[in-house]
Design a protein around this motif. Sequence first.
Motif, PDB file in Angstrom:
ATOM      1  N   SER A  58       1.125  -0.601   0.345  1.00 23.46           N
ATOM      2  CA  SER A  58      -0.332  -0.464  -0.113  1.00 23.46           C
ATOM      3  C   SER A  58       0.604   1.294  -0.065  1.00 23.46           C
ATOM      4  O   SER A  58       0.923   2.481  -1.003  1.00 23.46           O
ATOM      5  CB  SER A  58      -1.254   0.278   1.436  1.00 23.46           C
ATOM      6  N   MET A  61       2.630   1.535  -3.417  1.00 24.38           N
ATOM      7  CA  MET A  61       0.911   1.992  -4.403  1.00 24.38           C
ATOM      8  C   MET A  61       1.441   3.264  -3.944  1.00 24.38           C
ATOM      9  O   MET A  61       0.485   4.696  -4.504  1.00 24.38           O
ATOM     10  CB  MET A  61       0.220   1.408  -4.231  1.00 24.38           C
ATOM     11  N   LEU A  65       1.504   6.859  -6.716  1.00 21.92           N
ATOM     12  CA  LEU A  65      -0.287   7.681  -7.314  1.00 21.92           C
ATOM     13  C   LEU A  65       0.328   8.413  -7.263  1.00 21.92           C
ATOM     14  O   LEU A  65       0.940   9.787  -7.376  1.00 21.92           O
ATOM     15  CB  LEU A  65      -0.707   7.381  -6.757  1.00 21.92           C
TER      16      LEU A  65
END
Length: 265
Positions: A58, A61, A65
């Motif tokens: 997580s 990610m 992003l």
Amino acid sequence: CGLSGRPSRDKPNDRQFLHAGKQALMPMERANRTVEVTVPSTHSFTLVELLVSMAVMSILMVILLQTTATSLSLWRGHERKIATGREARAAVFQMRHDLQNMIVPSNTNLWPQIVGSSGVRFLALQPLDYQDTTASEGNSGEVCFVEYRLTGDAIERGAVDSKLTFESLAKPQPVFPGATNHQMLATNVLTNSWKLLTASGSTNVSTNDPPRFLEAYFKVAPNQDAADFYRSNAALFSGASGKANETKQQIEDFFLRVAVPENAR
């Protein structure tokens, strides 16, 4: 036994009996041997290991992003800046072309005139296709009046065709006729100023100290939102931060300085 005292071939002797016994016991010995077999481990992930893996994934990610969003924002800002710069550079090119063909006759009424610091009028040599395309027929030369002005947030260019120009020049007191058919050159212009300078850099032009240079300066925003934000928060740009700093980086300044031709003074 026969009469000769030799053993009969049909009956096994002791040596054959012992050999047969050993052959019969060998499968039993093999059956009693211990065979070791290695079984592969079937260990699985624990719940804690799975939670840690998901947390690390997580975080990666989120970082990916954020990096992608920042790159897209920079790319869009750069594209807007390029588009704004392309439009403004085209305006500068047109201004330079007009100013390099500027004429300053002996009559002071026909010297370049600064109109409200954000506009200018002057006499120049221009091809017919650079003049007013809506003018009546009968243009007989390449001398015409050219005008630049700031209307709202747009720089506009207007020209008077050579026929009306010569009619104005033929008057006892020639004056600049009003230009028509203005064309927009650049939009989202924040500031625009023109200066007519003497050789000493003074703005006090006179017959004893005629104009030597014409300067133009304008500041352009990348889009309408940035222009509105700049006008509403001009005080923030002295110590720009956040959105003000982002907008400040996208604003471009353009400066043009052209010498009045020697043979035109």
